[in-house]
Structures are given as C-alpha cells and as structure tokens.
Design a protein around this motif. Structure first.
Motif, PDB file in Angstrom:
ATOM      1  N   ASP A 122      26.630  45.230  49.921  1.00 46.74           N
ATOM      2  CA  ASP A 122      25.783  45.084  51.100  1.00 46.74           C
ATOM      3  C   ASP A 122      24.377  45.595  50.839  1.00 46.74           C
ATOM      4  N   VAL A 123      24.273  46.717  50.122  1.00 45.83           N
ATOM      5  CA  VAL A 123      22.959  47.280  49.794  1.00 45.83           C
ATOM      6  C   VAL A 123      22.163  46.303  48.947  1.00 45.83           C
ATOM      7  N   ALA A 124      22.814  45.736  47.934  1.00 47.49           N
ATOM      8  CA  ALA A 124      22.128  44.814  47.028  1.00 47.49           C
ATOM      9  C   ALA A 124      21.639  43.584  47.780  1.00 47.49           C
ATOM     10  N   ARG A 125      22.478  43.064  48.664  1.00 42.70           N
ATOM     11  CA  ARG A 125      22.089  41.868  49.415  1.00 42.70           C
ATOM     12  C   ARG A 125      20.911  42.166  50.338  1.00 42.70           C
ATOM     13  N   LEU A 126      20.952  43.278  51.029  1.00 40.78           N
ATOM     14  CA  LEU A 126      19.894  43.613  51.977  1.00 40.78           C
ATOM     15  C   LEU A 126      18.558  43.807  51.271  1.00 40.78           C
ATOM     16  N   ILE A 127      18.565  44.508  50.145  1.00 35.13           N
ATOM     17  CA  ILE A 127      17.321  44.764  49.425  1.00 35.13           C
ATOM     18  C   ILE A 127      16.714  43.463  48.911  1.00 35.13           C
ATOM     19  N   GLY A 128      17.552  42.609  48.358  1.00 31.81           N
ATOM     20  CA  GLY A 128      17.045  41.342  47.863  1.00 31.81           C
ATOM     21  C   GLY A 128      16.605  40.417  48.984  1.00 31.81           C
ATOM     22  N   HIS A 129      17.372  40.353  50.037  1.00 26.98           N
ATOM     23  CA  HIS A 129      17.078  39.441  51.142  1.00 26.98           C
ATOM     24  C   HIS A 129      15.818  39.839  51.894  1.00 26.98           C
ATOM     25  N   SER A 130      15.609  41.147  52.086  1.00 23.86           N
ATOM     26  CA  SER A 130      14.466  41.619  52.867  1.00 23.86           C
ATOM     27  C   SER A 130      13.151  41.534  52.108  1.00 23.86           C
ATOM     28  N   GLU A 131      13.210  41.484  50.765  1.00 25.83           N
ATOM     29  CA  GLU A 131      12.014  41.468  49.926  1.00 25.83           C
ATOM     30  C   GLU A 131      11.158  42.713  50.135  1.00 25.83           C
ATOM     31  N   MET A 132      11.807  43.845  50.381  1.00 20.02           N
ATOM     32  CA  MET A 132      11.055  45.090  50.506  1.00 20.02           C
ATOM     33  C   MET A 132      10.436  45.461  49.166  1.00 20.02           C
ATOM     34  N   ARG A 133       9.321  46.202  49.191  1.00 15.09           N
ATOM     35  CA  ARG A 133       8.648  46.641  47.969  1.00 15.09           C
ATOM     36  C   ARG A 133       8.964  48.092  47.644  1.00 15.09           C
ATOM     37  N   LEU A 134       9.497  48.818  48.608  1.00 17.44           N
ATOM     38  CA  LEU A 134       9.782  50.235  48.414  1.00 17.44           C
ATOM     39  C   LEU A 134      10.952  50.612  49.303  1.00 17.44           C
ATOM     40  N   ALA A 135      11.783  51.541  48.825  1.00 19.88           N
ATOM     41  CA  ALA A 135      12.862  52.107  49.623  1.00 19.88           C
ATOM     42  C   ALA A 135      12.679  53.620  49.670  1.00 19.88           C
ATOM     43  N   VAL A 136      12.588  54.178  50.869  1.00 22.19           N
ATOM     44  CA  VAL A 136      12.434  55.617  51.046  1.00 22.19           C
ATOM     45  C   VAL A 136      13.797  56.197  51.401  1.00 22.19           C
ATOM     46  N   VAL A 137      14.267  57.158  50.614  1.00 19.99           N
ATOM     47  CA  VAL A 137      15.606  57.722  50.802  1.00 19.99           C
ATOM     48  C   VAL A 137      15.516  59.243  50.929  1.00 19.99           C
ATOM     49  N   SER A 138      16.553  59.835  51.510  1.00 14.87           N
ATOM     50  CA  SER A 138      16.582  61.291  51.645  1.00 14.87           C
ATOM     51  C   SER A 138      17.134  61.952  50.390  1.00 14.87           C
ATOM     52  N   GLY A 139      17.784  61.175  49.547  1.00 13.45           N
ATOM     53  CA  GLY A 139      18.343  61.678  48.295  1.00 13.45           C
ATOM     54  C   GLY A 139      18.948  60.533  47.524  1.00 13.45           C
ATOM     55  N   ALA A 140      18.867  60.593  46.224  1.00 15.53           N
ATOM     56  CA  ALA A 140      19.354  59.482  45.407  1.00 15.53           C
ATOM     57  C   ALA A 140      20.717  59.755  44.803  1.00 15.53           C
ATOM     58  N   SER A 141      21.376  60.823  45.262  1.00 10.98           N
ATOM     59  CA  SER A 141      22.704  61.130  44.738  1.00 10.98           C
ATOM     60  C   SER A 141      23.763  60.514  45.643  1.00 10.98           C
ATOM     61  N   GLY A 142      25.005  60.605  45.230  1.00 11.15           N
ATOM     62  CA  GLY A 142      26.088  60.039  46.009  1.00 11.15           C
ATOM     63  C   GLY A 142      26.227  58.552  45.776  1.00 11.15           C
ATOM     64  N   LYS A 143      27.299  57.983  46.304  1.00 11.26           N
ATOM     65  CA  LYS A 143      27.586  56.570  46.077  1.00 11.26           C
ATOM     66  C   LYS A 143      26.497  55.671  46.633  1.00 11.26           C
ATOM     67  N   PHE A 144      26.042  55.978  47.865  1.00 12.77           N
ATOM     68  CA  PHE A 144      25.012  55.134  48.455  1.00 12.77           C
ATOM     69  C   PHE A 144      23.723  55.205  47.655  1.00 12.77           C
ATOM     70  N   GLY A 145      23.289  56.424  47.308  1.00 13.58           N
ATOM     71  CA  GLY A 145      22.053  56.584  46.554  1.00 13.58           C
ATOM     72  C   GLY A 145      22.091  55.877  45.223  1.00 13.58           C
ATOM     73  N   GLN A 146      23.223  55.962  44.535  1.00  7.01           N
ATOM     74  CA  GLN A 146      23.360  55.298  43.241  1.00  7.01           C
ATOM     75  C   GLN A 146      23.340  53.781  43.394  1.00  7.01           C
ATOM     76  N   ALA A 147      24.041  53.291  44.442  1.00  9.54           N
ATOM     77  CA  ALA A 147      24.057  51.845  44.687  1.00  9.54           C
ATOM     78  C   ALA A 147      22.670  51.348  45.050  1.00  9.54           C
ATOM     79  N   LEU A 148      21.938  52.140  45.837  1.00 10.58           N
ATOM     80  CA  LEU A 148      20.602  51.735  46.238  1.00 10.58           C
ATOM     81  C   LEU A 148      19.662  51.711  45.040  1.00 10.58           C
TER      82      LEU A 148
END
Length: 563
Positions: A122-148
């Motif tokens: 779902d993360v991969a689809r959303l990032i590609g579909h939205s054509e965002m240029r940047l993703a702001v996250v609270s932390g890059a650890s954990g399953k979600f952070g790694q997937a993002l």
C-alpha cells in the motif's frame, strides 16, 4: 483547568447561500488571520502526556504555529519545492503535522497525509500514484519506516525526518500546467479513501473543501453552535483522515478553539483524558461508545465539561444508555471524504431521535435522492442508495475535485449530475435519514439482502464481544452465506462453539433467522483501516480462505425458518 469566558458565533458570512465563494482564501490565509486575532491562545494540544507519573499538556499557540510554519516554508522554497508539488506527511497526531501542512499550503504545495499503519504494497502504491517529491516521517525505523524508505528510493522520492533539515529533492518537479483559478480552488491535499471495499482512491481536495468544512461545523444550530474562543475539541481520530484534518481542525481555526489530538482511543483512561484536557467536544467512532458501555460504571463517568460528542456509528441500542450514563449527547452525522461539507448531514435538529439509528435531515443547502438499483426513487421508508449534491448553481461546491488519475471513476461517481454515495439509507416517517449499510456490504442470501452492519450491531451487544466483522462466503445452495469473525474480550481465542452458540442465539432472537451467521471464527485482530473501519476487501478474502481451510465453525444447520 480554567477556560476563558465563551463568546458565541452569531453568523458565518461564508455560508450565506448554497454556493459561497472563498475567492483567493486558502487554509494558510485563514489560519494566519486566526493567529492575528487569537495569537496567544492554544491551537493544538497533544493531550495528556504521562511523564514521571504526572500528567501535562503539550500545547502550541496560534502564533507559535504560524511563526514555525513560516520558517519551515522558507526552507521548502530554498530547497526548490514549488506550487503544484506534493509532499507526503507520514506523521502521527502531533503539532509537527500542522507545521508541515501549513508551511506547504503557504507555498501552494499539496499535502498527502499517509497512514503509518499501511502495509508495504500500500505504501509503494500510494507514493508512486501521488507523485510526491518528498515524504516527511517521524522516524524511519520499524516496518512502516523501512517500507516507506524502500518505496521512496524506488520512486526517487526524498525522505526527511521531522524537525530535521530538509534534503534536496531527488527528482525535478513534474511538468504540470496549473489552471488559472482562484486560490481557494487550488489543491490543498490529496487524501486517500480508507479502501474498505477495494483499492483506495486519491481524492484531490481544494482549499475550498477545507474552508467549507470548518465553516459548516462552526455554524451548527443551537445548542451545538461552536462558542468563539472557548472550545476544546478532543479527537482520538487520525489527522490523516478527513474528519480530523478537515472538520475538527478547520472548525477550531474558524472559531479560535484548541484541537486536542490523542495518539489513539484509550478506553482505560478515557475519563481522565476528558477531564485533564478540559474537553468541551469529543469526536467518536461507533466502536468507542460500545467499548465504554462495557466498562464498569464509575463515579467519574460524569466528571467532565463535554457539551456533546460528534461522530457516527453508535449502536441504536446503546445510544440512549450512553447519554444517560456519561451525561453528554452523541450527535450522529454522515459525510464522506468525497462529499466534505458539500453534502454533510447531522442529527442536530430539535427532533433529534436517540436510539433509532438516525443521522438527521439534510439542510436546505443540499439535495438528496434515495434510489433503487435501476435509479428510480424508492417509496418512503424503503431502503436505497443515497444520492447527494449541493443545491444552487454549483452542485459540486465543497466536494472533492476529482479522483487522481481516474477520470472514469470520477465520471461514474457523478453520473446524472448526482454524487452516488454507495450508502444504503432509508427515510423514516419523520423525515430522518437512517443508515443501513454500504451498498457493497450487502450480503445476498437466497434472494434476501442482508446488511453486514445490522448483524454486527447485534453481535456487539454480547458482553463477551469486543468487536465483530460480518461478511459473506460462497454457499453451494444459497449463493452466499453470512459469516462472522469475532474478537472476544476473553483473549484465549479458542474456537469455542459454546460462545458461538450464544452469539447465534442472540442473532436469531433479534433478527430474521436468515440474517444470523452460518459460520463463526474467533480472531485476535480484525482487518481494520487506520480509522477503525472494517477493511471489507480483506475481510472477504480472509473469510473465503478460512472457509476453504476449514477454520470456520459451522452453524448453517441451525438456521431454520420459524425455529
């Protein structure tokens, strides 16, 4: 907590007429104007924060938020982000969420809120579909952070952690021909639907969408009208969802109130949360009153300052009892990500019906129809699909702009110049609308239409049920059969046929026999979206797989007419 003496909003100029015009007003300009008026007042609180055994509130004033967002926007500009870009906000309920959104809106950049509970695909689809240029996250650890991070790297999207320096974009801005329109019609956010029945769609939402949502809420009729400068709205709902991001947030901006955003709903300390933050309004989902009513009564049940709760999905059988026990009314409302405040209905009238499953009557600013599968209007009291639109010259005022990259879906949703909600409702003799179920959630068994939501509401009454999800499985004789996954309060999760027998008997006592589940299973977790709605597509798949694997307990033989 001492609250400032309330004023009352007498009128909201922007709501004059069915199709008000916001001109070049934006989310940022509205917030900046509010900050000039209410600068020292609290705008956002993270709710009670437990530190060293004590409770404190982490609050930001309007002026602090404005100054921080202005500084952040300058960094975005220096890094080469421009109007028409999209930036993902992958943050929990926090002041940083608003800092990012406001700073982006100031520059005409669209925010893409991202649910941190999404799975890798779902993360991969959303990032590609939205054509965002940047993703702001609270932390890059954990399953979600790694997937993002993996998805961003694949799509050449930069990643920034909250409060860190913004990196240079990895890609050039996409060539976009931006239409010359009023700023209020510019894209302010791209919010993806919860995807309960299929793949999430990206809803393009304008500044007008958010401004109208806040103004609609701020101008509810008495006694629900928001009081200027004194409301403290407590929400456990996520900011990546339209309820909190559009209605709650913008209503506070419109009235100088404070949004208190919890990280999530905590049943065990709900009473303390209400009291400690001085909440005057709370937002809820149907599962919350159900859980609270199963807790033991306490002397503190009514020790709060709450004027009313606002939400959807409270069980009709619990509605009156909840209000009597906890001492505040629950206002049932209806809206969708697509409709915003363009078509929003709430049970705020003097004839509010408690315990009837009603969510009110549409106001004069909107038009409605209830139709059958052939598109014909149904007789009074009969269920059908709800069609809505704005009254006046612009039937799409306040609605989403379009589904991103899906013109066919947008066209289908607006067939005949009516928005097709996919919700099955009925209108009772008093003109009140009653929600039945999503059109795609109807189970077709031997020619009978069965509402999954109706069966779930009955199952939720059992004291041993924390939550239940009802769907269908293929049936050799009936076409489809009702099946249920139940999350028991007792976490042994043993497939207990005695427990299931109690649930089955409860259903046949209160429903037509054919609506009772023919299959049961106990599970530790239900397939839910980030907003605690049942992910219907995942539920259907899981039920089919469990049926094929023999993991469901059968009750079909006990479903007998007149039994």
């Amino acid at each position: 907590m001492k609250l400032e003496s309330p004023g009352t909003i007498k009128s909201v100029d922007n709501l004059m007429g069915a199709n008000p015009s916001y001109g070049d007003e934006t989310v940022w300009s509205r917030f900046s104007k509010s900050a000039s008026r209410w600068g020292s007042r609290s705008f956002f609180s993270s709710g009670p924060i437990l530190q060293a055994g004590s409770s404190q509130l982490l609050a930001w004033t309007y002026e602090q938020m404005r100054e921080t967002a202005e500084r952040r926007s300058e960094i975005y500009k220096l890094r080469g982000f421009i109007k028409g870009d999209r930036v993902g906000i992958c943050l929990p309920n926090s002041p940083e969420f608003f800092v990012e959104w406001l700073s982006l809106n100031l520059l005409g950049i669209s925010a893409v809120p991202v649910n941190p509970e999404l799975r890798q695909v779902d993360v991969a689809r959303l990032i590609g579909h939205s054509e965002m240029r940047l993703a702001v996250v609270s932390g890059a650890s954990g399953k979600f952070g790694q997937a993002l991070k993996a998805a961003c790297e694949k799509s050449r999207v930069a990643v920034a952690e909250t409060c860190r320096e913004l990196p240079e974009p990895l890609s050039e801005p996409l060539p976009r021909e931006l239409p010359k329109i009023a700023a209020s019609l510019d894209e302010a956010a791209l919010i993806y639907t919860s995807g309960t029945t299929g793949m999430p769609k990206g809803c393009v939402l304008s500044n007008e969408y958010f401004l109208a949502a806040g103004d609609w809420y701020a101008s509810l009729p008495e006694p629900w009208t928001l009081r200027e400068g004194s409301e403290r709205m407590l929400t456990p709902l996520p900011l990546y969802h339209m309820n909190a991001m559009a209605f709650s947030s913008m209503a506070m901006v419109a009235t100088g109130g404070c949004l208190v955003a919890l990280d999530r709903f905590h049943p065990s300390r709900w009473r303390e949360d209400l009291r400690d933050c001085g909440a005057t309004i709370v937002h809820y989902l149907g599962i919350m009153p159900s859980i609270l009513m199963k807790s033991d009564p306490e002397a503190s049940d009514r020790e709060h300052s709450v004027r009313f709760g606002f939400g959807a999905g409270v069980s009709p059988d619990l509605h009156a009892g909840f209000e009597d026990r906890f001492g505040y009314p629950l206002i049932e409302a209806w809206a969708m990500t697509e409709t915003g405040a363009g078509a929003c209905i709430a049970a705020t009238g003097p004839d509010r019906q408690v315990g009837e499953g009603c969510f009110g009557q549409p106001g004069p600013e909107m038009e409605t129809r209830i139709v059958d599968e052939a598109g014909n209007s149904v007789a009074s009291g009969q269920p059908g699909e709800l069609l809505v639109r704005r009254a006046g010259r612009n039937p799409r005022f306040g609605f989403f702009t379009r589904y991103l990259k899906d013109d066919e879906a947008t066209k289908a949703a607006w067939e005949g110049n009516w928005f097709h909600t996919g919700d099955i409702v009925a209108q009772n003799s008093n003109g009140q609308f009653v929600f039945k179920d999503r059109k795609k959630n109807m189970i077709r068994r031997s020619g009978e239409n069965i509402s999954a939501a109706e069966v779930e509401s009955v199952l939720a009454k059992h004291p041993g049920v924390e939550a239940a999800a009802v769907g269908s499985v293929p049936d050799e004789l009936r076409g489809e059969e009702v099946a249920c996954l139940v999350k028991p309060i007792d976490r042994s999760f043993e497939q207990n046929s005695g427990f299931f027998s109690e649930l089955f008997e409860l259903c046949v006592e209160q429903l037509a026999y054919f609506k009772a589940p023919g299959w049961f299973a106990a599970v530790s977790e239900l397939p839910l979206t980030g907003t605690e709605k049942i992910r219907r597509a995942d539920l259907a798949k899981r039920l089919r797989e469990m049926r094929e694997a023999g993991d469901l307990v059968e009750f079909r033989a006990r479903k007998k007419k007149n039994a």
